[in-house]
Design a protein around this motif. Structure first.
Motif, PDB file in Angstrom:
ATOM      1  N   TRP A  16       0.841  -1.187   0.000  1.00 13.66           N
ATOM      2  CA  TRP A  16       0.000   0.000   0.000  1.00 13.66           C
ATOM      3  C   TRP A  16       0.882   1.244   0.000  1.00 13.66           C
ATOM      4  CZ3 TRP A  16      -3.326  -2.057   4.625  1.00 13.66           C
ATOM      5  CH2 TRP A  16      -4.144  -3.095   4.168  1.00 13.66           C
ATOM      6  N   GLU A  17       0.235   2.386  -0.159  1.00 10.49           N
ATOM      7  CA  GLU A  17       0.950   3.649  -0.113  1.00 10.49           C
ATOM      8  C   GLU A  17       1.469   3.917   1.303  1.00 10.49           C
ATOM      9  OE1 GLU A  17       1.729   5.760  -2.560  1.00 10.49           O
ATOM     10  OE2 GLU A  17       0.875   4.308  -3.996  1.00 10.49           O
ATOM     11  N   ARG A  39       2.956  -0.035   4.810  1.00  8.99           N
ATOM     12  CA  ARG A  39       1.912  -1.036   5.035  1.00  8.99           C
ATOM     13  C   ARG A  39       1.899  -2.044   3.890  1.00  8.99           C
ATOM     14  NH1 ARG A  39      -3.258   2.216   4.986  1.00  8.99           N
ATOM     15  NH2 ARG A  39      -2.093   3.345   3.378  1.00  8.99           N
ATOM     16  N   TRP A  40       1.730  -3.307   4.244  1.00  7.95           N
ATOM     17  CA  TRP A  40       1.652  -4.359   3.234  1.00  7.95           C
ATOM     18  C   TRP A  40       0.939  -5.571   3.821  1.00  7.95           C
ATOM     19  CZ3 TRP A  40       5.624  -3.598   6.474  1.00  7.95           C
ATOM     20  CH2 TRP A  40       6.316  -4.680   7.010  1.00  7.95           C
ATOM     21  N   GLU A  71      10.603   4.914   2.571  1.00  3.31           N
ATOM     22  CA  GLU A  71      10.689   4.597   1.139  1.00  3.31           C
ATOM     23  C   GLU A  71      11.767   3.546   0.869  1.00  3.31           C
ATOM     24  OE1 GLU A  71      11.345   8.449  -0.531  1.00  3.31           O
ATOM     25  OE2 GLU A  71       9.190   8.818  -0.867  1.00  3.31           O
ATOM     26  N   SER A  72      12.883   3.636   1.596  1.00  7.75           N
ATOM     27  CA  SER A  72      13.962   2.662   1.414  1.00  7.75           C
ATOM     28  C   SER A  72      13.515   1.267   1.836  1.00  7.75           C
ATOM     29  CB  SER A  72      15.187   3.102   2.224  1.00  7.75           C
ATOM     30  OG  SER A  72      16.212   2.133   2.144  1.00  7.75           O
ATOM     31  N   PHE A  73      12.799   1.198   2.962  1.00 10.74           N
ATOM     32  CA  PHE A  73      12.314  -0.094   3.455  1.00 10.74           C
ATOM     33  C   PHE A  73      11.293  -0.683   2.483  1.00 10.74           C
ATOM     34  CE2 PHE A  73       9.296  -2.582   6.066  1.00 10.74           C
ATOM     35  CZ  PHE A  73      10.172  -3.516   6.584  1.00 10.74           C
ATOM     36  N   LEU A  74      10.369   0.168   2.005  1.00 10.14           N
ATOM     37  CA  LEU A  74       9.367  -0.319   1.055  1.00 10.14           C
ATOM     38  C   LEU A  74      10.030  -0.804  -0.225  1.00 10.14           C
ATOM     39  CD1 LEU A  74       6.437  -0.722   0.217  1.00 10.14           C
ATOM     40  CD2 LEU A  74       6.354   1.687  -0.463  1.00 10.14           C
ATOM     41  N   SER A  75      11.067  -0.116  -0.667  1.00 13.83           N
ATOM     42  CA  SER A  75      11.793  -0.533  -1.868  1.00 13.83           C
ATOM     43  C   SER A  75      12.423  -1.913  -1.684  1.00 13.83           C
ATOM     44  CB  SER A  75      12.868   0.502  -2.204  1.00 13.83           C
ATOM     45  OG  SER A  75      13.664   0.084  -3.302  1.00 13.83           O
ATOM     46  N   ASP A  76      12.999  -2.144  -0.500  1.00 17.06           N
ATOM     47  CA  ASP A  76      13.602  -3.457  -0.216  1.00 17.06           C
ATOM     48  C   ASP A  76      12.550  -4.559  -0.274  1.00 17.06           C
ATOM     49  OD1 ASP A  76      16.055  -2.272   0.108  1.00 17.06           O
ATOM     50  OD2 ASP A  76      15.956  -2.215   2.309  1.00 17.06           O
ATOM     51  N   LEU A  77      11.376  -4.273   0.271  1.00 14.22           N
ATOM     52  CA  LEU A  77      10.299  -5.268   0.247  1.00 14.22           C
ATOM     53  C   LEU A  77       9.868  -5.560  -1.188  1.00 14.22           C
ATOM     54  CD1 LEU A  77       7.990  -4.093   3.207  1.00 14.22           C
ATOM     55  CD2 LEU A  77       9.697  -5.917   3.234  1.00 14.22           C
ATOM     56  N   ARG A  78       9.704  -4.499  -1.978  1.00 16.28           N
ATOM     57  CA  ARG A  78       9.282  -4.690  -3.364  1.00 16.28           C
ATOM     58  C   ARG A  78      10.317  -5.494  -4.160  1.00 16.28           C
ATOM     59  NH1 ARG A  78       4.955  -1.533  -4.857  1.00 16.28           N
ATOM     60  NH2 ARG A  78       4.454   0.311  -3.587  1.00 16.28           N
ATOM     61  N   GLN A  79      11.606  -5.193  -3.930  1.00 18.82           N
ATOM     62  CA  GLN A  79      12.660  -5.913  -4.642  1.00 18.82           C
ATOM     63  C   GLN A  79      12.642  -7.399  -4.291  1.00 18.82           C
ATOM     64  OE1 GLN A  79      14.754  -4.852  -7.022  1.00 18.82           O
ATOM     65  NE2 GLN A  79      13.745  -2.830  -6.978  1.00 18.82           N
ATOM     66  N   ALA A  80      12.423  -7.704  -2.998  1.00 16.95           N
ATOM     67  CA  ALA A  80      12.366  -9.104  -2.565  1.00 16.95           C
ATOM     68  C   ALA A  80      11.182  -9.814  -3.212  1.00 16.95           C
ATOM     69  CB  ALA A  80      12.267  -9.164  -1.047  1.00 16.95           C
ATOM     70  N   ALA A  81      10.045  -9.117  -3.307  1.00 13.61           N
ATOM     71  CA  ALA A  81       8.868  -9.725  -3.932  1.00 13.61           C
ATOM     72  C   ALA A  81       9.109  -9.992  -5.417  1.00 13.61           C
ATOM     73  CB  ALA A  81       7.660  -8.810  -3.736  1.00 13.61           C
ATOM     74  N   LYS A  82       9.785  -9.051  -6.100  1.00 13.63           N
ATOM     75  CA  LYS A  82      10.076  -9.223  -7.517  1.00 13.63           C
ATOM     76  C   LYS A  82      11.003 -10.424  -7.761  1.00 13.63           C
ATOM     77  CE  LYS A  82       9.458  -4.441  -9.075  1.00 13.63           C
ATOM     78  NZ  LYS A  82      10.139  -3.233  -9.634  1.00 13.63           N
TER      79      LYS A  82
END
Length: 460
Positions: free
Chosen positions: A10-11, A33-34, A52-63
């Motif tokens: 989420w945003e 939030r996720w 933003e850095s933490f969210l980016s790490d999460l997105r990269q792991a999901a990808k």
């Protein structure tokens, strides 16, 4: 580890705090939030950049196709990189870290607050002991330094094992529902009734400080309490004017104290007199020594207060006794406070020293064996003296219900006598602002004076 590949982001949510009417809310933190499978997760950070850095790490792991842990909400790579302690393990470490820097009363309050929080920050786990057993295991064993702990019993051992297994991870507090549950526990007494607002705020301060310590240790990214709004009415803190005795009533009480017991009452009377005529706190009266007293044969005397002896459980004091000797409240360790005392109190103290002597260390008020009077003994004597001094309707009222009310009566008397606030505050050991707020309702004649000045202004 139970994991899932179903992850949704989420945003970032901005958390604000109201600054007062007409002012723009202040940004205090940012929440990522996720969801992992059916579980909602969140992590709060002080700055937008960190979030933003933490969210980016999460997105990269999901990808990359990494599985996400259902319990922590983190991808496998981040779970391995970060060892998450339980709240229970963290709380024990926090108590041990701050114990040497806290007074006995503060230690007692710290363990009390953390015990309430620890009991609710648990997950469903079989074999939960009774809450009373868990409280005893925490307050009498786990939340004490190793050298102060008593011998383990089977009951305490079982309780501690259950806590180790059932305690939530410290990071679970980043989920607002757990932080709110902890605050709601602090807002209740053991019987389920609402705690006084001042009690709740004191316990919340302990919890807040513990979480700030977790942020400092980098075990939490931000203090979760900044996101939880549990509103309680701010305590006024004012003294109830119904509890304040006048000079005649105070003297009746002091006389009545001398009729309690064969020796206890007579030996305590001068202590109560010091609290009324000198405005001393109970702990200051307990620590008063002969060398602190200038008691001339005529005129005003002077008490130079240097030490206080507050009472607490032996578990929390450095001396292992119920009374620790410490510096004065709100002052540096060796700072003193001069308190002028009227001739009436001078005569009472001179007579007390002549009749009862002093302890080996010079203390004026002590039992026959030289120990300080226990709080329970003082309360019993005071309760009996009120029965002698007052009629039944007054005994049932708040009038001088506690010995501490003698100090309130003293400061109220000074202010009503016209003593300037800074001088009264210096004698009482208060800040001027605190004193005027606490004793605002006990200052008589202000309404009549205000009415007179308004009439004078209207007549122009």
């Amino acid at each position: 580890m139970t994991s899932s590949y179903k992850v949704k982001f989420w945003e970032i949510r901005i958390n604000t705090r109201a600054q007062g009417e007409g002012k723009k809310p202040r940004i205090v933190s940012h929440t990522v939030r996720w969801t992992v499978g059916p579980c909602e997760k969140s992590a709060t950070f002080k700055t937008k950049g960190l979030a933003e850095s933490f969210l980016s790490d999460l997105r990269q792991a999901a990808k990359k196709g990494e599985p996400f842990d259902l319990e922590s909400g983190l991808p496998a790579s981040m779970t391995k990189a970060k060892e998450v302690r339980t709240w229970y393990a963290f709380a024990v470490d926090y108590v041990h870290a701050w114990w040497p820097h806290a007074a006995a009363k503060s230690r007692e309050g710290m363990t009390d607050a953390l015990t309430s929080v620890t009991l609710v920050l648990t997950k469903e786990h079989p074999g939960r002991p009774d809450d009373e057993v868990l409280r005893r295991a925490l307050r009498h064993f786990a939340f004490l330094p190793v050298e102060r702990r008593p011998a383990l019993t089977q009951e305490v051992t079982a309780a501690l094992r259950w806590l180790e297994a059932a305690s939530l991870p410290l990071t679970a507090l980043e989920d607002a529902k757990h932080a709110r549950a902890a605050l709601e526990a602090l807002a209740l007494l053991l019987d389920g009734k609402a705690a006084a607002t001042s009690t709740y705020r004191r316990k919340r301060a302990v919890f807040h400080h513990a979480l700030e310590y977790a942020v400092e240790r980098e075990e939490l990214s931000a203090n979760p309490l900044h996101r939880v709004k549990l509103r309680r009415t701010k305590p006024g803190g004012e003294v109830d004017r119904r509890s304040v005795v006048n000079p005649r009533q105070a003297r009746q009480l002091l006389t009545a104290v001398t009729y309690v017991g064969r020796s206890r009452g007579p030996m305590m009377m001068a202590m109560f007199a010091a609290m009324y005529f000198g405005g001393l706190r109970p702990g200051e009266a307990a620590g008063l020594r002969e060398e602190d007293c200038h008691l001339p044969e005529k005129g005003w005397g002077l008490l130079t207060l240097a030490r206080t002896r507050p009472e607490s459980s032996k578990r929390y004091t450095d001396s292992g006794e119920t009374h620790d000797e410490r510096g004065l409240k709100h002052r540096e360790e060796k700072e003193t406070r001069p308190v002028p005392i009227p001739p009436e109190l001078v005569a009472i103290l001179r007579d007390h020293i002549k009749t009862h002597g002093v302890a080996e260390d010079g203390r004026l008020f002590r039992t026959a064996s030289g120990k300080a009077f226990s709080g329970s003994t003082v309360s019993k004597v005071w309760k009996e003296a009120r029965g002698y001094a007052f009629p039944p309707e007054a005994v049932a009222s708040p009038l001088a219900a506690r010995p501490y009310d003698l100090r309130h009566a003293a400061v109220s008397l000074w202010l009503n006598a016209g003593v300037h606030a800074p001088e009264a505050a210096e004698r009482a050991g208060h800040g001027v602002d605190v004193m005027l707020r606490v004793y605002a309702k006990c200052i008589e004649g202000q309404r009549e004076m205000a009415n007179r000045r308004i009439l004078e202004a209207l007549a122009v």
